[in-house]
Motif scaffolding. Sequence first.
Motif, PDB file in Angstrom:
ATOM      1  N   SER A 174      -0.820  11.531   0.865  1.00  0.00           N
ATOM      2  CA  SER A 174       0.453  11.311   1.563  1.00  0.00           C
ATOM      3  C   SER A 174       0.483   9.876   2.061  1.00  0.00           C
ATOM      4  O   SER A 174      -0.552   9.266   2.262  1.00  0.00           O
ATOM      5  N   THR A 175       1.680   9.338   2.239  1.00  0.00           N
ATOM      6  CA  THR A 175       1.779   7.952   2.693  1.00  0.00           C
ATOM      7  C   THR A 175       1.313   7.856   4.140  1.00  0.00           C
ATOM      8  O   THR A 175       1.924   8.452   5.026  1.00  0.00           O
ATOM      9  N   PRO A 176       0.242   7.181   4.385  1.00  0.00           N
ATOM     10  CA  PRO A 176      -0.245   7.099   5.767  1.00  0.00           C
ATOM     11  C   PRO A 176       0.577   6.097   6.569  1.00  0.00           C
ATOM     12  O   PRO A 176       1.194   5.195   6.011  1.00  0.00           O
ATOM     13  N   VAL A 177       0.550   6.281   7.862  1.00  0.00           N
ATOM     14  CA  VAL A 177       1.176   5.287   8.748  1.00  0.00           C
ATOM     15  C   VAL A 177       0.112   4.269   9.150  1.00  0.00           C
ATOM     16  O   VAL A 177      -1.015   4.641   9.476  1.00  0.00           O
ATOM     17  N   ASN A 178       0.483   3.035   9.081  1.00  0.00           N
ATOM     18  CA  ASN A 178      -0.466   1.962   9.407  1.00  0.00           C
ATOM     19  C   ASN A 178      -0.107   1.354  10.751  1.00  0.00           C
ATOM     20  O   ASN A 178       0.927   0.720  10.900  1.00  0.00           O
ATOM     21  N   ARG A 179      -0.991   1.563  11.738  1.00  0.00           N
ATOM     22  CA  ARG A 179      -0.806   0.884  13.024  1.00  0.00           C
ATOM     23  C   ARG A 179      -1.419  -0.506  12.914  1.00  0.00           C
ATOM     24  O   ARG A 179      -2.530  -0.677  12.409  1.00  0.00           O
ATOM     25  N   GLN A 180      -0.685  -1.479  13.395  1.00  0.00           N
ATOM     26  CA  GLN A 180      -1.151  -2.867  13.308  1.00  0.00           C
ATOM     27  C   GLN A 180      -0.974  -3.557  14.655  1.00  0.00           C
ATOM     28  O   GLN A 180       0.026  -3.334  15.343  1.00  0.00           O
TER      29      GLN A 180
END
Lengths: 338, 338
Positions: A2-8
């Motif tokens: 699944s498309t992960p969420v990227n915290r930056q």
Amino acid sequence: MSTPVNRQLLLKTRPEGRVGREHFSLVEAPVPALADGEVLVRVLYLSMDPTNRVWMSDVPQYLPPVAIGEVMRALGIGRVVASRHAGFAAGDLVQGLVGWQDYAVVPADQAAQLVKLPAQSGLPLPTLLGACGMSGLTAYYGLTDIAPVQPGETLVVSAAAGSVGSIAGQIGKIHGARVVGIAGGPDKCRYLTETLGFDAAVDYKADDFRQQLKAATPDGVHVDFENVGGEVMRAVLSRMVIGGRVALCGVISNYNSGRAADDVGVLISKRLTMRGFLILDYRKSREAVQTLAGWLRDGRLKAEETVADGLENAPDVLNRLFDGDHRGKLVLRVDPDA
Amino acid sequence: MSTPVNRQLLLKTRPEGRVGREHFSLVEAPVPALADGEVLVRVLYLSMDPTNRVWMSDVPQYLPPVAIGEVMRALGIGRVVASRHAGFAAGDLVQGLVGWQDYAVVPADQAAQLVKLPAQSGLPLPTLLGACGMSGLTAYYGLTDIAPVQPGETLVVSAAAGSVGSIAGQIGKIHGARVVGIAGGPDKCRYLTETLGFDAAVDYKADDFRQQLKAATPDGVHVDFENVGGEVMRAVLSRMVIGGRVALCGVISNYNSGRAADDVGVLISKRLTMRGFLILDYRKSREAVQTLAGWLRDGRLKAEETVADGLENAPDVLNRLFDGDHRGKLVLRVDPDA
């Protein structure tokens, strides 16, 4: 997948003095589809290093400062989750400048900077960032190439309970030197002598710091492995023998203030050689890593890591380097399952 | 010989900042009868050196500071007028730490420090203190032993119109380097390029000093022969190539202020080696002196001396080193007949 969420964590403003959360924006972005040649890395651990603080400032340095709006630069270890680069496959363990984020998309032209780590090193990942990583290698080359220490000589190491200093002092012992560590507070000083085997430890926070240092170095100082600069360095240089050598690894006392507090005059009166160095000049050497790993296995070298959690805490965790409240290598666990 | 009167300048109080006559007592004393092993020297010329200023301050240094009430220490050239030491006879020309006085009684245990000069060197006495003395030797060893400069490299010399700098820059040219001098004001800068043959000169008093320096060092700086420290050094270090070398000869910008204005951080980012040195480690080498004298005779080396008169003027003359109003070697003629 699944498309992960990227915290930056993006650098929002340049800190003056201590780093705070207010200097960063925490954003969430989807991980983009990979272009040809790119590698997607799940960040597992981030290395917290004094040099990170320097990268935030717009001052001359060995890499360009991090731009405003850019992901904060940092070294880390991660696992490849997808790859369109021939040199990497999903599952590979890698080390590189992954930055303060959950996922790093490494562009094709930077993939060569990623270093593949052995799948089964038998060492914990934080150790691969610490004693068998950049910190340990820095200590190793500082005392073998930059300012080699000889048996019977006195070596002083500042920030001696830190990631580089704690290894440097132990390498000095392995090489037969008398080793004196400088650290802040009695607990750290005891750690140096009782756990790490230093010959003496001196508390730079004590009122009688200079007297302590003098008493601990009755024959003077032949080699200074310098991590601190400023007043601490001045005290050490005053104890050096004529012709002594300084491996200049860091001047952490200047990084937050931005002020130059050093005095090179003593280099003349003592005929000292001071040599600045950066570990990036030493391409990752199998031999040095294997030497360090061997010493760790033998128990000749002890390594400690302080592991903090949570990407969102990166600014506060970085400050701990300057507060001196930890021992050994400071790493941030980004992936809770790592 | 009638008993001569010996005028002496004794250090009365330690100056903070500039030196003044008020920091010295001018006393007159008879020259005492010589004890066994002693040598009596008529002082002819005194060398005026930045290090004299350091000797007046109670700070850590390579020799003990001059004590209050003591004759001010200084290097000079004199003629032996009486001797009860087997190594010296009346008429000998000698160099040594004769001090700010008309006559020096050199004790038996210090006579070994006196260096006998050839009676017929063919060189003026001020030159024996300058280009063929401590100043020239300092420049020579700085660029041959401490930070050797290679053909085609760029050498920067600060305080380049001074006694050491003017020789260092010319030695750089003799060794095939591109040489850039830093000096104060357009007159000195012209002197460097038009008379001494430097490739470029940069005026540190100019508003666009850093831009001038950058333009004069398009390929960066390989070797810095550093005499100044502080802001001038900082500008030079910012122009150095990675792995550059600094021969640290002096930090004159700090001597009057007593403040440390240096920043060693750039040594790390540029991986520089900075090596402090003192000419007293190089026992007076016939070879180096002959090399320098040969270059002077060939015209490959030009030396200039500024001669001031009057022992009683020593404090004011010394200040001229920091005012930068002279070129080449600054000496004080003590004996009007010299």
